[in-house]
Design a protein around this motif. Sequence first.
Motif, mmCIF file in Angstrom:
data_model
loop_
_atom_site.group_PDB
_atom_site.id
_atom_site.type_symbol
_atom_site.label_atom_id
_atom_site.label_comp_id
_atom_site.label_asym_id
_atom_site.label_seq_id
_atom_site.Cartn_x
_atom_site.Cartn_y
_atom_site.Cartn_z
ATOM 1 N N GLY A 6 0.805 -1.214 0.000
ATOM 2 C CA GLY A 6 0.000 0.000 0.000
ATOM 3 C C GLY A 6 0.839 1.266 0.000
ATOM 4 N N PRO A 7 0.182 2.393 0.298
ATOM 5 C CA PRO A 7 0.876 3.681 0.327
ATOM 6 C C PRO A 7 2.001 3.686 1.361
ATOM 7 C CG PRO A 7 -1.511 3.962 0.466
ATOM 8 C CD PRO A 7 -1.235 2.506 0.595
ATOM 9 N N LYS A 8 2.971 4.549 1.140
ATOM 10 C CA LYS A 8 4.103 4.669 2.061
ATOM 11 C C LYS A 8 3.669 5.394 3.332
ATOM 12 C CE LYS A 8 7.710 4.723 -1.467
ATOM 13 N NZ LYS A 8 6.981 3.892 -2.344
ATOM 14 N N VAL A 9 4.344 5.067 4.428
ATOM 15 C CA VAL A 9 4.039 5.663 5.727
ATOM 16 C C VAL A 9 4.086 7.189 5.644
ATOM 17 C CG1 VAL A 9 4.886 5.916 8.102
ATOM 18 C CG2 VAL A 9 4.738 3.646 7.060
ATOM 19 N N GLN A 10 5.082 7.744 4.964
ATOM 20 C CA GLN A 10 5.215 9.204 4.850
ATOM 21 C C GLN A 10 4.003 9.814 4.143
ATOM 22 O OE1 GLN A 10 6.910 10.678 6.790
ATOM 23 N NE2 GLN A 10 9.049 10.951 6.254
ATOM 24 N N GLU A 11 3.505 9.141 3.116
ATOM 25 C CA GLU A 11 2.337 9.647 2.387
ATOM 26 C C GLU A 11 1.102 9.674 3.294
ATOM 27 O OE1 GLU A 11 3.280 8.000 -2.108
ATOM 28 O OE2 GLU A 11 2.388 6.637 -0.656
ATOM 29 N N ILE A 12 0.921 8.608 4.048
ATOM 30 C CA ILE A 12 -0.224 8.535 4.958
ATOM 31 C C ILE A 12 -0.107 9.617 6.025
ATOM 32 C CG2 ILE A 12 -1.465 7.081 6.619
ATOM 33 C CD1 ILE A 12 -0.248 4.643 5.050
ATOM 34 N N ALA A 13 1.103 9.741 6.592
ATOM 35 C CA ALA A 13 1.331 10.731 7.657
ATOM 36 C C ALA A 13 1.044 12.142 7.156
ATOM 37 C CB ALA A 13 2.770 10.622 8.162
ATOM 38 N N GLN A 14 1.521 12.461 5.965
ATOM 39 C CA GLN A 14 1.316 13.799 5.415
ATOM 40 C C GLN A 14 -0.175 14.083 5.218
ATOM 41 O OE1 GLN A 14 3.348 14.506 1.727
ATOM 42 N NE2 GLN A 14 2.933 16.692 1.764
ATOM 43 N N LEU A 15 -0.897 13.138 4.639
ATOM 44 C CA LEU A 15 -2.320 13.344 4.391
ATOM 45 C C LEU A 15 -3.121 13.428 5.699
ATOM 46 C CD1 LEU A 15 -4.550 13.667 2.284
ATOM 47 C CD2 LEU A 15 -4.748 11.172 2.230
ATOM 48 N N ALA A 16 -2.732 12.627 6.686
ATOM 49 C CA ALA A 16 -3.460 12.614 7.959
ATOM 50 C C ALA A 16 -3.031 13.736 8.891
ATOM 51 C CB ALA A 16 -3.272 11.266 8.650
ATOM 52 N N GLY A 17 -1.920 14.398 8.587
ATOM 53 C CA GLY A 17 -1.431 15.474 9.436
ATOM 54 C C GLY A 17 -0.827 14.980 10.737
ATOM 55 N N VAL A 18 -0.176 13.811 10.673
ATOM 56 C CA VAL A 18 0.470 13.225 11.853
ATOM 57 C C VAL A 18 1.897 12.826 11.485
ATOM 58 C CG1 VAL A 18 -1.729 12.368 12.785
ATOM 59 C CG2 VAL A 18 -0.330 10.865 11.335
ATOM 60 N N GLY A 19 2.639 12.356 12.449
ATOM 61 C CA GLY A 19 3.996 11.893 12.193
ATOM 62 C C GLY A 19 4.021 10.433 11.779
ATOM 63 N N PRO A 20 5.141 9.997 11.202
ATOM 64 C CA PRO A 20 5.253 8.603 10.760
ATOM 65 C C PRO A 20 5.136 7.594 11.913
ATOM 66 C CG PRO A 20 7.209 9.871 10.123
ATOM 67 C CD PRO A 20 6.297 10.797 10.826
ATOM 68 N N ALA A 21 5.581 7.976 13.112
ATOM 69 C CA ALA A 21 5.473 7.056 14.251
ATOM 70 C C ALA A 21 4.013 6.785 14.590
ATOM 71 C CB ALA A 21 6.213 7.626 15.461
ATOM 72 N N THR A 22 3.175 7.797 14.460
ATOM 73 C CA THR A 22 1.743 7.612 14.724
ATOM 74 C C THR A 22 1.143 6.665 13.691
ATOM 75 O OG1 THR A 22 1.607 9.808 15.696
ATOM 76 C CG2 THR A 22 -0.472 8.816 14.972
ATOM 77 N N VAL A 23 1.512 6.840 12.438
ATOM 78 C CA VAL A 23 1.023 5.944 11.385
ATOM 79 C C VAL A 23 1.461 4.514 11.684
ATOM 80 C CG1 VAL A 23 1.158 5.368 8.921
ATOM 81 C CG2 VAL A 23 0.961 7.760 9.636
ATOM 82 N N ASP A 24 2.715 4.347 12.076
ATOM 83 C CA ASP A 24 3.230 3.025 12.409
ATOM 84 C C ASP A 24 2.414 2.393 13.543
ATOM 85 O OD1 ASP A 24 5.431 0.919 12.279
ATOM 86 O OD2 ASP A 24 5.559 1.551 14.387
ATOM 87 N N ARG A 25 2.127 3.178 14.583
ATOM 88 C CA ARG A 25 1.337 2.652 15.705
ATOM 89 C C ARG A 25 -0.062 2.229 15.242
ATOM 90 N NH1 ARG A 25 4.170 6.692 18.488
ATOM 91 N NH2 ARG A 25 2.472 8.195 18.398
ATOM 92 N N VAL A 26 -0.672 3.021 14.394
ATOM 93 C CA VAL A 26 -2.018 2.688 13.916
ATOM 94 C C VAL A 26 -1.978 1.437 13.036
ATOM 95 C CG1 VAL A 26 -3.932 3.457 12.452
ATOM 96 C CG2 VAL A 26 -2.899 5.048 14.092
ATOM 97 N N LEU A 27 -1.057 1.394 12.077
ATOM 98 C CA LEU A 27 -0.990 0.256 11.156
ATOM 99 C C LEU A 27 -0.669 -1.044 11.871
ATOM 100 C CD1 LEU A 27 0.826 1.811 8.067
ATOM 101 C CD2 LEU A 27 -1.610 1.357 8.362
ATOM 102 N N ASN A 28 0.074 -0.955 12.969
ATOM 103 C CA ASN A 28 0.435 -2.145 13.732
ATOM 104 C C ASN A 28 -0.483 -2.361 14.935
ATOM 105 O OD1 ASN A 28 2.825 -3.300 12.336
ATOM 106 N ND2 ASN A 28 3.487 -1.181 12.546
ATOM 107 N N ASN A 29 -1.577 -1.586 14.970
ATOM 108 C CA ASN A 29 -2.607 -1.727 15.993
ATOM 109 C C ASN A 29 -2.041 -1.632 17.410
ATOM 110 O OD1 ASN A 29 -5.299 -1.866 16.566
ATOM 111 N ND2 ASN A 29 -5.374 -4.108 16.577
#
Length: 179
Positions: A12-35
């Motif tokens: 899927g999309p890269k962590v940086q792309e998700i973080a930028q669109l969601a307005g959060v940092g990559p660590a937050t995206v990582d926490r969400v994706l890994n539940n």
Amino acid sequence: MVDHLQNRTWKGPKVQEIAQLAGVGPATVDRVLNNRSGVRERTRARVLGALEKLKNESADRDIPLHIRLFCDSGETFNAAMAAAVTEVNRTLAGIEIEGDYLTTSEVEPSSFARRIEQEGSAADGVVVIAREHPAINRAIRKLRSIEIPVICLTTDLPSCRRSAYIAMTSMPLAAWPRC
């Protein structure tokens, strides 16, 4: 909640792309994706929404590139190529490689050429690893005549009008002259 990494294969999309669109940092995206815990539900929803949006945009514009690989070589090389193709298909979004691996001692060049021509004509591109033979050269020329890109890998077949040739070398990269 959906675990987006259940099979540990991510296309899927890269962590940086998700973080930028969601307005959060990559660590937050990582926490969400890994539940993992430590993310507010509203933030989690924003990250998952961004992920879905990017996946949908990607699905709308990205039709997988279908590449056919025709490999006429020894058992060890064929096995290495099959493993590499499996890894590419598992990890890279937008690319689908279908391999055809035949041991050189078992290959009848004319029937191999027919397979290249028939199956290659349905592909977006073709990679050929084969010995020089008039029937194989003709099959590649026919694919080129219908604008199918053909790359010869390891063995150059210059009279077939291939799109490109990629040489394999046993010379270590460090020994190459610097440009």
